[in-house]
Enzyme design. Structure first.
Site, PDB file in Angstrom:
ATOM      1  N   ARG A 160      -9.544  -2.208  -4.740  1.00  0.00           N
ATOM      2  CA  ARG A 160     -11.083  -2.622  -4.588  1.00  0.00           C
ATOM      3  C   ARG A 160     -12.023  -1.645  -4.431  1.00  0.00           C
ATOM      4  O   ARG A 160     -12.428  -1.839  -3.075  1.00  0.00           O
ATOM      5  CB  ARG A 160     -10.842  -3.952  -3.710  1.00  0.00           C
ATOM      6  CG  ARG A 160     -10.008  -4.861  -4.164  1.00  0.00           C
ATOM      7  CD  ARG A 160      -9.950  -6.246  -3.111  1.00  0.00           C
ATOM      8  NE  ARG A 160     -11.044  -7.173  -3.564  1.00  0.00           N
ATOM      9  CZ  ARG A 160     -11.095  -8.305  -3.002  1.00  0.00           C
ATOM     10  NH1 ARG A 160     -10.232  -8.906  -2.199  1.00  0.00           N
ATOM     11  NH2 ARG A 160     -12.198  -9.164  -3.276  1.00  0.00           N
ATOM     12  N   ASP A 214      -8.504 -15.885  -8.846  1.00  0.00           N
ATOM     13  CA  ASP A 214      -8.275 -16.662  -7.426  1.00  0.00           C
ATOM     14  C   ASP A 214      -7.149 -17.770  -7.546  1.00  0.00           C
ATOM     15  O   ASP A 214      -6.836 -18.400  -6.661  1.00  0.00           O
ATOM     16  CB  ASP A 214      -9.438 -17.013  -6.908  1.00  0.00           C
ATOM     17  CG  ASP A 214     -10.172 -15.630  -6.147  1.00  0.00           C
ATOM     18  OD1 ASP A 214      -9.672 -14.681  -6.209  1.00  0.00           O
ATOM     19  OD2 ASP A 214     -11.264 -15.698  -5.755  1.00  0.00           O
ATOM     20  N   CYS A 216      -6.468  -3.266   1.296  1.00  0.00           N
ATOM     21  CA  CYS A 216      -6.654  -4.522   0.988  1.00  0.00           C
ATOM     22  C   CYS A 216      -5.436  -4.964   0.334  1.00  0.00           C
ATOM     23  O   CYS A 216      -4.679  -3.979  -0.504  1.00  0.00           O
ATOM     24  CB  CYS A 216      -7.835  -4.680   0.121  1.00  0.00           C
ATOM     25  SG  CYS A 216      -7.822  -6.444  -0.471  1.00  0.00           S
ATOM     26  N   LYS A 248     -16.724 -20.769  -0.594  1.00  0.00           N
ATOM     27  CA  LYS A 248     -16.700 -19.864   0.299  1.00  0.00           C
ATOM     28  C   LYS A 248     -17.309 -18.790  -0.183  1.00  0.00           C
ATOM     29  O   LYS A 248     -18.260 -18.066   0.408  1.00  0.00           O
ATOM     30  CB  LYS A 248     -15.131 -19.126   0.521  1.00  0.00           C
ATOM     31  CG  LYS A 248     -14.901 -18.047   1.157  1.00  0.00           C
ATOM     32  CD  LYS A 248     -13.621 -17.509   1.300  1.00  0.00           C
ATOM     33  CE  LYS A 248     -12.789 -16.663   0.216  1.00  0.00           C
ATOM     34  NZ  LYS A 248     -13.136 -15.214   0.111  1.00  0.00           N
ATOM     35  N   ASN A 249     -16.963 -18.295  -1.383  1.00  0.00           N
ATOM     36  CA  ASN A 249     -17.631 -17.098  -2.216  1.00  0.00           C
ATOM     37  C   ASN A 249     -19.126 -17.271  -2.468  1.00  0.00           C
ATOM     38  O   ASN A 249     -19.612 -16.231  -2.947  1.00  0.00           O
ATOM     39  CB  ASN A 249     -16.879 -16.840  -3.645  1.00  0.00           C
ATOM     40  CG  ASN A 249     -15.669 -16.299  -3.085  1.00  0.00           C
ATOM     41  OD1 ASN A 249     -15.354 -15.887  -2.104  1.00  0.00           O
ATOM     42  ND2 ASN A 249     -14.604 -16.097  -4.171  1.00  0.00           N
ATOM     43  N   ARG A 281      -8.616 -18.394   6.094  1.00  0.00           N
ATOM     44  CA  ARG A 281      -9.669 -17.546   5.617  1.00  0.00           C
ATOM     45  C   ARG A 281     -10.717 -18.340   4.644  1.00  0.00           C
ATOM     46  O   ARG A 281     -12.010 -18.259   4.345  1.00  0.00           O
ATOM     47  CB  ARG A 281      -9.405 -15.997   4.916  1.00  0.00           C
ATOM     48  CG  ARG A 281      -8.772 -15.008   5.919  1.00  0.00           C
ATOM     49  CD  ARG A 281      -8.641 -13.740   5.318  1.00  0.00           C
ATOM     50  NE  ARG A 281      -9.900 -13.064   4.849  1.00  0.00           N
ATOM     51  CZ  ARG A 281      -9.880 -12.076   4.382  1.00  0.00           C
ATOM     52  NH1 ARG A 281      -9.093 -11.448   4.360  1.00  0.00           N
ATOM     53  NH2 ARG A 281     -11.166 -11.977   3.594  1.00  0.00           N
TER      54      ARG A 281
HETATM   55  C1  UD1 Z   1     -14.980 -11.691  -5.722  1.00  0.00           C
HETATM   56  C2  UD1 Z   1     -14.286 -12.898  -4.968  1.00  0.00           C
HETATM   57  C3  UD1 Z   1     -12.985 -12.662  -4.961  1.00  0.00           C
HETATM   58  C4  UD1 Z   1     -12.556 -12.966  -6.516  1.00  0.00           C
HETATM   59  C5  UD1 Z   1     -13.282 -11.712  -7.159  1.00  0.00           C
HETATM   60  C6  UD1 Z   1     -12.964 -11.882  -8.693  1.00  0.00           C
HETATM   61  C7  UD1 Z   1     -15.892 -12.848  -3.148  1.00  0.00           C
HETATM   62  C8  UD1 Z   1     -16.024 -12.868  -1.473  1.00  0.00           C
HETATM   63  N1  UD1 Z   1     -14.641 -12.596  -3.383  1.00  0.00           N
HETATM   64  O1  UD1 Z   1     -14.531 -10.368  -5.232  1.00  0.00           O
HETATM   65  O2  UD1 Z   1     -12.267 -14.026  -4.298  1.00  0.00           O
HETATM   66  O3  UD1 Z   1     -10.953 -12.805  -6.554  1.00  0.00           O
HETATM   67  O4  UD1 Z   1     -14.721 -11.692  -7.070  1.00  0.00           O
HETATM   68  O5  UD1 Z   1     -13.354 -12.857  -9.346  1.00  0.00           O
HETATM   69  O6  UD1 Z   1     -16.760 -13.502  -3.538  1.00  0.00           O
HETATM   70  N2  UD1 Z   1     -14.521  -2.926  -8.792  1.00  0.00           N
HETATM   71  C9  UD1 Z   1     -14.712  -1.723  -9.010  1.00  0.00           C
HETATM   72  N3  UD1 Z   1     -15.679  -1.037  -8.346  1.00  0.00           N
HETATM   73  C10 UD1 Z   1     -16.790  -1.797  -7.707  1.00  0.00           C
HETATM   74  C11 UD1 Z   1     -16.475  -3.198  -7.328  1.00  0.00           C
HETATM   75  C12 UD1 Z   1     -15.476  -3.716  -8.188  1.00  0.00           C
HETATM   76  O7  UD1 Z   1     -13.926  -1.089  -9.632  1.00  0.00           O
HETATM   77  O8  UD1 Z   1     -17.736  -1.380  -7.163  1.00  0.00           O
HETATM   78  C13 UD1 Z   1     -13.486  -3.518  -9.194  1.00  0.00           C
HETATM   79  C14 UD1 Z   1     -12.467  -4.112  -8.308  1.00  0.00           C
HETATM   80  O9  UD1 Z   1     -11.689  -3.139  -7.696  1.00  0.00           O
HETATM   81  C15 UD1 Z   1     -11.803  -5.172  -8.923  1.00  0.00           C
HETATM   82  C16 UD1 Z   1     -12.441  -5.799  -9.855  1.00  0.00           C
HETATM   83  O10 UD1 Z   1     -13.675  -4.665 -10.132  1.00  0.00           O
HETATM   84  O11 UD1 Z   1     -10.580  -4.522  -9.651  1.00  0.00           O
HETATM   85  C17 UD1 Z   1     -13.347  -7.155  -9.653  1.00  0.00           C
HETATM   86  O12 UD1 Z   1     -14.045  -6.724  -8.453  1.00  0.00           O
HETATM   87  P1  UD1 Z   1     -15.208  -7.647  -8.142  1.00  0.00           P
HETATM   88  O13 UD1 Z   1     -15.695  -8.616  -9.195  1.00  0.00           O
HETATM   89  O14 UD1 Z   1     -16.169  -7.131  -7.531  1.00  0.00           O
HETATM   90  O15 UD1 Z   1     -14.612  -8.805  -6.826  1.00  0.00           O
HETATM   91  P2  UD1 Z   1     -15.349  -9.120  -5.561  1.00  0.00           P
HETATM   92  O16 UD1 Z   1     -16.825  -9.445  -5.399  1.00  0.00           O
HETATM   93  O17 UD1 Z   1     -14.674  -8.054  -4.539  1.00  0.00           O
END
Ligand code: UD1
Length: 418
Positions: free
Chosen positions: A122, A305, A117, A23-24, A397
């Site tokens: 996030r 995850d 969320c 998915k990701n 999902r």
């Molecule tokens: C992706 C995956 C999700 C997985 C996660 C971590 C997808 C669609 N989803 O989510 O299933 O659980 O990686 O492996 O690929 N953060 C910030 N600022 C930002 C971006 C992130 O503070 O601009 C923080 C988030 O709040 C969170 C952490 O960083 O606490 C990790 O987020 P991130 O690695 O970005 O995860 P996603 O890409 O949202």
């Protein structure tokens, strides 16, 4: 949205199960196909609602999306729509991944600000800061993030945290920038490597994916591609844990075992027998499990995850395990539901203290998010009696044909309602 799973627990799983495409990964490959006017073919696409939502986002933007079985064809000719609306973004935060490619190709984009969320705040500040560093103007108004750039310029960007989404969005934006963009402290997840492979197949120069320094040479692609997505490591890990908690035995195929090595090692430490294969692995459960401590971390650390599913296994172990959640701030919302099934889990800040209990008892429980939903299904498979998992649209999902696959290896699970 009222669908639920009804599970009669206590059946050891056995047989072979094939995981679907990740998915990701697929969601990002779909976003990346916005970079070229030529057709992109993506294979190994899972039939799950997050992919349906991304297909809707792309169609809303004006792309043609043709999806037959596991094969998706996307053509993003010259189109006007550059705005992802709230009714789609609120269904799936990953919709913000269209920002990077849209700005790269058209110089402007707008995406609704993702709402709340179930697993914490996030933020997306790293995505936006990075885009600004590449020279884009970012305006937040009327519930939308608008990004505009007459031209993007490649440069060095240091991420405060190796965010998966920010790394991907910036890689995609960098394709439209002049010169080289270097993303330091980049996420190293296998899905980032798959995205880099996809971009390379389009003719884009990308180096270092899978390491903390990713380099992208700007230059929009003029051709299309045909690319098969990697297998879903989280689905694979979920099946491994399903075999373990039912004391069964499964061959899991269609995934690179190196993509979930630490998770498999932690399972082995707890007493699950694991044998890696070229295209997957074999797991065999045991009567007794040991407590182990687990800390979630960005790849190659233990994946957040799989944290809820691992918690079910540790609930069946002897002794006390501590699970530390380092990636998301409130990813323990489902714990109350597990405790209703007889688990003994106490939350202390970012730690969950999991006291092993001999047995779980079937109950009516509610899925609060995708992976929590999967964990409750696993708990139901292990529990005595009948478990009903409500709100399974969360599970849909991210898991393709979850109950069919589980039934094919001996689980007694059915879906009631839609
Ligand atoms: C992706 C995956 C999700 C997985 C996660 C971590 C997808 C669609 N989803 O989510 O299933 O659980 O990686 O492996 O690929 N953060 C910030 N600022 C930002 C971006 C992130 O503070 O601009 C923080 C988030 O709040 C969170 C952490 O960083 O606490 C990790 O987020 P991130 O690695 O970005 O995860 P996603 O890409 O949202």
């Amino acid at each position: 949205m009222g669908g639920r799973f009804v599970i009669r627990g206590g059946r050891p799983l056995s047989g072979k199960v094939r995981v679907s495409g990740a998915k990701n990964s697929v969601l990002k490959l779909m976003a990346a196909s916005l970079l070229t006017p030529k057709e992109c073919v993506i294979r190994n696409v899972p039939r799950i609602t997050d992919v349906e939502t991304m297909a809707e986002v792309l169609r809303h933007l004006g792309a043609e999306v043709d999806w037959q079985g596991p094969v998706m064809r996307i053509r993003s000719g010259e189109f006007e729509g550059r705005r992802a609306p709230y009714h789609l973004v609120r269904r799936m935060r990953a919709s913000i991944l269209v920002l990077g490619p849209l700005v790269a190709r058209f110089g402007e984009a707008a995406v609704a600000i993702p709402g709340g969320c179930n697993i914490g705040a996030r933020k997306i500040d790293l995505h936006l800061k990075g885009l600004q560093m590449l020279g884009a103007e970012v305006i937040t108004e009327h519930g939308y993030i608008r990004v505009r750039a007459r031209r993007l310029r490649g440069r060095d960007i240091y991420l405060d945290f190796p965010s998966v989404g920010a790394t991907e969005n910036l890689m995609l934006a960098a394709v439209g920038a002049e010169g080289i963009t270097r993303i330091e402290n980049a996420a190293r997840e296998p899905e980032i490597q798959d995205l880099a492979d996809f971009l390379r197949s389009l003719g884009v120069e990308v180096r270092g994916a899978g390491t903390p320094l990713v380099e992208v040479e700007g230059g929009l692609p003029g051709k299309g591609t045909d690319h098969a997505a990697i297998g879903d490591r989280i689905e694979a890990g979920t099946f491994a844990l399903a075999a373990a908690v039912t004391r069964g035995e499964l061959e899991v195929e269609g995934v690179n075992p190196l993509h979930l090595r630490l998770a498999l090692e932690k399972m082995a430490e707890a007493g699950v027998e694991v044998e890696e294969r070229e295209d997957g692995f074999r797991v065999r459960g045991n009567e007794r499990y040991r407590a182990v401590d687990v800390a979630t971390l960005p790849f190659p650390g233990f994946p957040t995850d799989l944290q809820p599913q691992m918690m079910v296994l540790l609930s069946l172990a002897e002794g006390v395990s501590v699970i530390t959640e380092n990636v998301f701030e409130s990813r323990f919302m489902f714990v109350g539901e597990l405790n209703r099934m007889g688990c003994d889990i106490e939350i202390k800040g970012q730690h969950a203290v999991v006291r092993g209990v001999g047995r779980l008892s079937g109950a009516e429980v509610c899925a609060t998010d995708l992976r929590a939903g999967a964990a409750l299904v696993l708990a139901g498979l292990a529990a005595e009696g009948v478990t009903e998992v409500l709100d399974i649209h969360h599970v849909d999902r991210g898991y393709e044909s979850f109950e069919e696959k589980l039934r094919s290896v001996g689980a007694e699970i059915s879906r009631v309602g839609t």
